[in-house]
Design a protein around this motif. Structure first.
Motif, PDB file in Angstrom:
ATOM      1  N   VAL A 165      41.046 -44.159   2.813  1.00 16.41           N
ATOM      2  CA  VAL A 165      40.767 -43.033   1.918  1.00 16.41           C
ATOM      3  C   VAL A 165      41.646 -43.117   0.679  1.00 16.41           C
ATOM      4  O   VAL A 165      41.178 -42.936  -0.455  1.00 16.41           O
ATOM      5  CB  VAL A 165      40.991 -41.683   2.641  1.00 16.41           C
ATOM      6  CG1 VAL A 165      40.889 -40.515   1.655  1.00 16.41           C
ATOM      7  CG2 VAL A 165      39.977 -41.514   3.765  1.00 16.41           C
ATOM      8  N   GLN A 220      38.436 -41.252  -2.882  1.00 14.07           N
ATOM      9  CA  GLN A 220      37.349 -40.263  -2.843  1.00 14.07           C
ATOM     10  C   GLN A 220      37.792 -39.163  -1.880  1.00 14.07           C
ATOM     11  O   GLN A 220      37.675 -39.287  -0.662  1.00 14.07           O
ATOM     12  CB  GLN A 220      36.041 -40.895  -2.374  1.00 14.07           C
ATOM     13  CG  GLN A 220      34.855 -39.946  -2.525  1.00 14.07           C
ATOM     14  CD  GLN A 220      33.527 -40.623  -2.236  1.00 14.07           C
ATOM     15  OE1 GLN A 220      33.478 -41.828  -2.026  1.00 14.07           O
ATOM     16  NE2 GLN A 220      32.440 -39.851  -2.228  1.00 14.07           N
ATOM     17  N   PHE A 221      38.285 -38.060  -2.427  1.00 12.26           N
ATOM     18  CA  PHE A 221      39.004 -37.079  -1.625  1.00 12.26           C
ATOM     19  C   PHE A 221      38.208 -35.804  -1.318  1.00 12.26           C
ATOM     20  O   PHE A 221      38.593 -35.044  -0.433  1.00 12.26           O
ATOM     21  CB  PHE A 221      40.312 -36.688  -2.326  1.00 12.26           C
ATOM     22  CG  PHE A 221      41.224 -37.846  -2.580  1.00 12.26           C
ATOM     23  CD1 PHE A 221      41.703 -38.611  -1.528  1.00 12.26           C
ATOM     24  CD2 PHE A 221      41.596 -38.194  -3.868  1.00 12.26           C
ATOM     25  CE1 PHE A 221      42.550 -39.681  -1.746  1.00 12.26           C
ATOM     26  CE2 PHE A 221      42.440 -39.265  -4.108  1.00 12.26           C
ATOM     27  CZ  PHE A 221      42.920 -40.019  -3.038  1.00 12.26           C
ATOM     28  N   GLY A 273      33.744 -36.463   0.751  1.00 13.37           N
ATOM     29  CA  GLY A 273      33.534 -37.903   0.815  1.00 13.37           C
ATOM     30  C   GLY A 273      32.850 -38.347   2.096  1.00 13.37           C
ATOM     31  O   GLY A 273      32.351 -37.527   2.882  1.00 13.37           O
ATOM     32  N   ASN A 302      33.922 -39.493   4.941  1.00 13.22           N
ATOM     33  CA  ASN A 302      34.459 -39.052   6.228  1.00 13.22           C
ATOM     34  C   ASN A 302      34.036 -37.632   6.560  1.00 13.22           C
ATOM     35  O   ASN A 302      33.795 -37.307   7.729  1.00 13.22           O
ATOM     36  CB  ASN A 302      35.982 -39.171   6.236  1.00 13.22           C
ATOM     37  CG  ASN A 302      36.446 -40.582   6.493  1.00 13.22           C
ATOM     38  OD1 ASN A 302      36.389 -41.071   7.619  1.00 13.22           O
ATOM     39  ND2 ASN A 302      36.890 -41.254   5.438  1.00 13.22           N
ATOM     40  N   VAL A 303      33.949 -36.761   5.557  1.00  9.92           N
ATOM     41  CA  VAL A 303      33.435 -35.410   5.804  1.00  9.92           C
ATOM     42  C   VAL A 303      31.986 -35.490   6.273  1.00  9.92           C
ATOM     43  O   VAL A 303      31.597 -34.850   7.261  1.00  9.92           O
ATOM     44  CB  VAL A 303      33.561 -34.534   4.544  1.00  9.92           C
ATOM     45  CG1 VAL A 303      32.814 -33.207   4.745  1.00  9.92           C
ATOM     46  CG2 VAL A 303      35.020 -34.266   4.215  1.00  9.92           C
ATOM     47  N   GLN A 304      31.199 -36.282   5.592  1.00  8.03           N
ATOM     48  CA  GLN A 304      29.790 -36.409   5.975  1.00  8.03           C
ATOM     49  C   GLN A 304      29.651 -36.986   7.381  1.00  8.03           C
ATOM     50  O   GLN A 304      28.845 -36.512   8.185  1.00  8.03           O
ATOM     51  CB  GLN A 304      29.063 -37.289   4.962  1.00  8.03           C
ATOM     52  CG  GLN A 304      29.020 -36.696   3.558  1.00  8.03           C
ATOM     53  CD  GLN A 304      28.481 -37.682   2.529  1.00  8.03           C
ATOM     54  OE1 GLN A 304      27.588 -38.472   2.823  1.00  8.03           O
ATOM     55  NE2 GLN A 304      29.011 -37.635   1.322  1.00  8.03           N
ATOM     56  N   ARG A 325      36.010 -26.347   0.958  1.00 11.96           N
ATOM     57  CA  ARG A 325      35.570 -27.674   1.381  1.00 11.96           C
ATOM     58  C   ARG A 325      36.619 -28.303   2.283  1.00 11.96           C
ATOM     59  O   ARG A 325      37.816 -28.205   2.002  1.00 11.96           O
ATOM     60  CB  ARG A 325      35.325 -28.549   0.157  1.00 11.96           C
ATOM     61  CG  ARG A 325      34.277 -27.957  -0.777  1.00 11.96           C
ATOM     62  CD  ARG A 325      34.163 -28.687  -2.096  1.00 11.96           C
ATOM     63  NE  ARG A 325      35.383 -28.639  -2.880  1.00 11.96           N
ATOM     64  CZ  ARG A 325      35.431 -28.638  -4.208  1.00 11.96           C
ATOM     65  NH1 ARG A 325      34.294 -28.652  -4.893  1.00 11.96           N
ATOM     66  NH2 ARG A 325      36.575 -28.627  -4.847  1.00 11.96           N
ATOM     67  N   ASP A 350      38.931 -31.047   3.545  1.00 12.86           N
ATOM     68  CA  ASP A 350      39.574 -32.183   2.877  1.00 12.86           C
ATOM     69  C   ASP A 350      39.177 -33.497   3.547  1.00 12.86           C
ATOM     70  O   ASP A 350      39.073 -33.589   4.769  1.00 12.86           O
ATOM     71  CB  ASP A 350      41.089 -31.988   2.936  1.00 12.86           C
ATOM     72  CG  ASP A 350      41.836 -33.081   2.214  1.00 12.86           C
ATOM     73  OD1 ASP A 350      42.194 -34.070   2.866  1.00 12.86           O
ATOM     74  OD2 ASP A 350      42.053 -32.937   1.002  1.00 12.86           O
ATOM     75  N   GLU A 351      38.961 -34.537   2.749  1.00  7.65           N
ATOM     76  CA  GLU A 351      38.549 -35.839   3.284  1.00  7.65           C
ATOM     77  C   GLU A 351      39.571 -36.412   4.270  1.00  7.65           C
ATOM     78  O   GLU A 351      39.210 -37.005   5.289  1.00  7.65           O
ATOM     79  CB  GLU A 351      38.331 -36.815   2.116  1.00  7.65           C
ATOM     80  CG  GLU A 351      37.889 -38.214   2.514  1.00  7.65           C
ATOM     81  CD  GLU A 351      36.419 -38.311   2.898  1.00  7.65           C
ATOM     82  OE1 GLU A 351      35.962 -39.425   3.195  1.00  7.65           O
ATOM     83  OE2 GLU A 351      35.727 -37.268   2.902  1.00  7.65           O
ATOM     84  N   ALA A 363      39.305 -34.748   7.535  1.00 13.90           N
ATOM     85  CA  ALA A 363      38.122 -35.247   8.243  1.00 13.90           C
ATOM     86  C   ALA A 363      38.440 -36.526   9.004  1.00 13.90           C
ATOM     87  O   ALA A 363      37.929 -36.749  10.113  1.00 13.90           O
ATOM     88  CB  ALA A 363      36.977 -35.471   7.265  1.00 13.90           C
TER      89      ALA A 363
END
Length: 364
Positions: free
Chosen positions: A25, A30-31, A34, A36-38, A229, A231-232, A235
């Motif tokens: 990451v 891409q924080f 990104g 990992n969240v998806q 949101r 955070d990546e 995640a």
């Protein structure tokens, strides 16, 4: 010292996979929202057995956004538990609705469906049960009440990730399930985080808009939204922990059952129970005793973690005084007077369990 929860004992088990993915990451920079969240949303939806999982910034936000996405607002009533963390009722207030507190069952400490039935009025829009301490609420009769009366069922799953009713995960029964990833939760990140699970395409779409400033398309805003949101990097941590959640919950259950076996015969002590078909995941191990304060003092003297969840029920809180108008809920008030929680985490070992239980026994 034995803490209430020991995150340092868990981290070595997952350190390598967390640090490896965090490095990616940081390299990719891409924080926000990104990959990992998806990926975490999809993996969590699969685990819970729902169509959608929408991550957000906290469990409180999950409740708030779910209520708003469901269209609940000013003039509406939402029936919920008085024996829970304030976030449950705060979120109802955030959308302009009124929390209606009804009494709880003495064994599970969850909403009593019979009393929920009596509390339904023409202004009631939703029932919001809390799966308290990791034991599922009586979700089947609550589902039926919601269906029969044209109400929405929204679950507070902040303490119940991995708990099931007849094999179905909490968070998969209502129009929405609201989850918290506060660090001490069964599935916890290393900061704040939350998620809403749902089988509704419309609710999922609204949640994604509300969490991201009311925007479906960048710089075009259709409603007033929020900055909520996940955070990546959180995640990444949650994805690693999700792979182990069943074994982590099994560790909590092992410790809880050892406690109950050791303490269940003490005079005047009521240990947690599990109803048939329901899997308790023991976010907290909470027992009842008229000698609570003496037990707490003995544990603290030995530097053993202990706590009272919750000393003041919500219907007695100053902030809800106008809503409750001197309301008396006898079961809730009795439990608040006698409840206490012991250390519980997956890595709790036999020696620690023996130290805790022998200290409790010493009071008797």
């Amino acid at each position: 010292m034995i803490p209430m929860v020991d995150l340092t004992a868990q981290y070595p088990l997952i350190r390598e996979e967390i640090e490896r993915e965090l490095s990616k990451v940081l390299d990719g920079a891409q924080f926000i929202l990104g990959p990992n969240v998806q990926a975490f949303e999809q993996e969590t939806a699969d685990y819970l057995g729902v169509k959608h999982a929408v991550a957000c910034a906290s469990g409180t936000d999950a409740l708030h956004l779910a209520l708003r996405a469901a269209g609940i607002g000013a003039g509406d009533e939402v029936i919920t538990s008085p024996f829970t963390f304030i976030a449950t009722a705060e979120a109802i207030r955030y959308v302009g609705a009124t929390p209606v507190f009804v009494d709880i069952e003495p064994d599970t400490m969850n909403l009593d469906p019979d009393l929920v039935r009596q509390a339904i009025t023409e202004r009631t829009r939703a029932i919001l049960p809390v799966h308290l301490f990791g034991h599922p609420a009586e979700i089947t009769p609550l589902q039926q009440l919601a269906y029969d009366n044209g109400l929405l069922l929204i679950e507070d799953c902040a303490q119940s990730f991995g708990a099931t009713v007849d094999g179905v995960q909490t968070g998969a029964f209502g129009i929405a399930g609201c989850h918290s990833f506060f660090p001490s939760k069964n599935l916890g990140c290393y900061g704040d985080g939350g998620l809403v699970s749902t089988n509704s395409d419309a609710i999922a779409e609204e949640l994604k808009v509300y969490r991201n400033h009311g925007s479906r398309e960048r710089y075009y805003h259709h409603v007033i939204g929020y900055n909520s949101r996940l955070d990546e990097m959180q995640a990444v941590i949650l994805r690693a922990k999700l792979r182990h959640i069943d074994s982590f919950n099994a560790g909590r259950r092992r410790a809880a059952h050892a406690y109950s076996e050791a303490l269940g015969e003490l005079p005047g002590v009521v240990v947690p129970s599990e109803r048939p078909g329901m899997q308790h995941v023991y976010h907290q191990y909470t027992l009842l005793s008229d000698r609570r304060d003496t037990i707490l003092a003995a544990l603290r003297e030995k530097q053993i973690g202990c706590a009272v969840y919750y000393p003041v029920p919500l219907h007695q809180q100053e902030v809800f005084k106008e809503d409750c108008k001197g309301q008396m809920l006898s079961v809730t008030e009795d439990i608040a007077r006698r409840c206490m929680s012991l250390p519980i985490f997956p890595e709790l070992n036999d020696a620690q369990i023996d130290e805790v239980t022998s200290t409790v026994k010493s009071v008797f």
